[in-house]
Design an enzyme around this catalytic site. Structure first.
Site, PDB file in Angstrom:
ATOM      1  N   TYR A  53       0.832  -1.208   0.000  1.00 32.56           N
ATOM      2  CA  TYR A  53       0.000   0.000   0.000  1.00 32.56           C
ATOM      3  C   TYR A  53       0.861   1.251   0.000  1.00 32.56           C
ATOM      4  O   TYR A  53       1.979   1.239   0.503  1.00 32.56           O
ATOM      5  CB  TYR A  53      -0.904   0.029   1.233  1.00 32.56           C
ATOM      6  N   LEU A 238     -18.281  -1.735   0.918  1.00 31.35           N
ATOM      7  CA  LEU A 238     -19.112  -0.745   0.230  1.00 31.35           C
ATOM      8  C   LEU A 238     -18.994  -0.874  -1.286  1.00 31.35           C
ATOM      9  O   LEU A 238     -19.371   0.032  -2.026  1.00 31.35           O
ATOM     10  CB  LEU A 238     -18.734   0.669   0.671  1.00 31.35           C
ATOM     11  N   GLY A 241     -17.219   1.809  -3.061  1.00 36.81           N
ATOM     12  CA  GLY A 241     -17.951   3.067  -3.058  1.00 36.81           C
ATOM     13  C   GLY A 241     -19.281   3.031  -3.771  1.00 36.81           C
ATOM     14  O   GLY A 241     -20.092   3.965  -3.633  1.00 36.81           O
ATOM     15  N   LEU A 243     -21.939   1.291  -3.181  1.00 39.65           N
ATOM     16  CA  LEU A 243     -23.089   1.217  -2.285  1.00 39.65           C
ATOM     17  C   LEU A 243     -23.364   2.524  -1.539  1.00 39.65           C
ATOM     18  O   LEU A 243     -24.395   2.644  -0.873  1.00 39.65           O
ATOM     19  CB  LEU A 243     -22.898   0.068  -1.285  1.00 39.65           C
ATOM     20  N   THR A 244     -22.481   3.498  -1.664  1.00 41.82           N
ATOM     21  CA  THR A 244     -22.788   4.814  -1.093  1.00 41.82           C
ATOM     22  C   THR A 244     -23.837   5.542  -1.920  1.00 41.82           C
ATOM     23  O   THR A 244     -24.488   6.466  -1.436  1.00 41.82           O
ATOM     24  CB  THR A 244     -21.533   5.702  -1.033  1.00 41.82           C
TER      25      THR A 244
END
Length: 347
Positions: A53, A238, A241, A243-244
């Protein structure tokens, strides 16, 4: 904040886990530190990272930067004992780490030492293999998955070799426990069996993608998790993103993940947006925030140890944290099941 013991271990983690993969690209070090402060204040004690990362994008220049940011926080705040820290050893093919070498007893000690140095700590609570040497059906590869080229004897020999190296690290005190990621039901069973046979550390967790829109784990993997005492750590709860609801109607907010990755790793499909609409309708019907609903739904699953979510702003983080003590009614759960049956496997 609900707490769970991971697998058969005595490691207790919050049922929400703070993900860190944007710290160093989409987020500055200062923003990452602020997120840690806010999350710990809200009762989260679990942070997940990886040697590779940040992402968005992954590059040779940024590999390891997220661990460095967490290490700077540890050095600044001296609160290492308040955090359960998870990191990961990159698998075969990650060219920016060890020139893409597969995971083995040769790579494990050096990978751990590198993470410890960047993290400015003496130990990692949960050390995970990011993906199997033999490959994985995760990340949309399930549509064309073919395991016929695998060599069972080589896979078992690798597991024995790796667990021997991990046991030496446990004895040295550099890691407390071992977990997997992007693993299958068969793989989890074999890791557990080899650990029992050789005395190596038994896997206590598996970090796989899991959300209302990605439920590959619901059958064989869930059965394995329950019977082998291996808890799931859900990533992308999510759906990157989706599902936001922020991408509905063709919207692409500036600085969002979709603005950096045009198909969200294969998740952007017409059926995906139809499914999102169905889940947003459930949230609206019951007066729920869709982010909180999606996270809490994941946390209710019987094989779940913790739900990993990330944020690129404190505002996003606060929305997620606001659902930590939320309970979903039977009516909500039934509506979510109905939406799933109408929109299965949308990507």
């Amino acid at each position: 904040m609900k707490m769970n013991k991971l697998g058969s271990s005595d490691i207790e983690v919050s049922h929400f886990c703070l993900g860190s993969m944007t710290w160093g690209t989409q987020n500055t070090a200062e923003e990452g530190h602020a997120q840690i402060d806010r999350a710990l204040d809200a009762g989260i004690n679990f942070i997940d990272t990886a040697e590779m990362y940040p992402v968005n994008p992954i590059s040779a220049e940024t590999v390891g930067r997220t661990e460095e940011i967490i290490g700077q926080w540890f050095a600044r705040d001296k609160r290492r004992d308040e955090v359960v820290l998870a990191s990961k050893h990159s698998g075969e093919g990650m060219q920016h780490a060890r020139d893409g070498a597969p995971i083995s007893s040769d790579t494990i000690p050096g990978a751990i030492e590198g993470s410890l140095k960047r993290l400015q700590t003496d130990y990692i609570d949960l050390y995970q293999f990011h993906w199997p040497n033999r490959g994985s059906y995760m990340f949309r590869k399930n549509w064309t998955f073919d395991p016929s080229g695998q060599n069972r004897a080589e896979t078992i020999a690798h597991m024995e070799d790796a667990l021997g190296a991990l046991q030496r690290e446990v004895e040295r005190g550099t890691i407390r426990a071992f977990g997997l990621s992007n693993e299958s039901a068969w793989g989890l069973t074999q890791w557990a069996a080899v650990a029992e046979r050789t005395g190596g550390p038994r896997p206590i967790s598996v970090q796989n993608e899991y959300s209302l829109m990605c439920r590959l784990a619901d059958t064989d993997v869930s059965e394995t998790c329950v019977n082998e005492q291996i808890d799931m750590l859900a990533f992308s709860p999510l759906a990157a993103g989706l599902l936001t609801g922020k991408y509905q109607g063709g919207k692409i907010p500036a600085g969002s993940r979709l603005s950096l990755n045009e198909d969200l790793g294969g998740r952007v499909t017409p059926r995906a947006f139809e499914a999102v609409a169905a889940y947003l309708e459930v949230a609206q019907k019951h007066g729920l925030d869709p982010v909180q609903m999606a996270l809490v739904w994941c946390a209710t699953r019987p094989f779940m140890g913790s739900v990993i979510f990330g944020a690129t702003s404190l505002e996003q983080l606060d929305v997620a944290l606001g659902g930590a003590d939320l309970t979903l009614s039977d009516e909500v759960m039934a509506d979510l099941d109905a939406a799933h049956k109408s929109h299965p496997m949308p990507y």
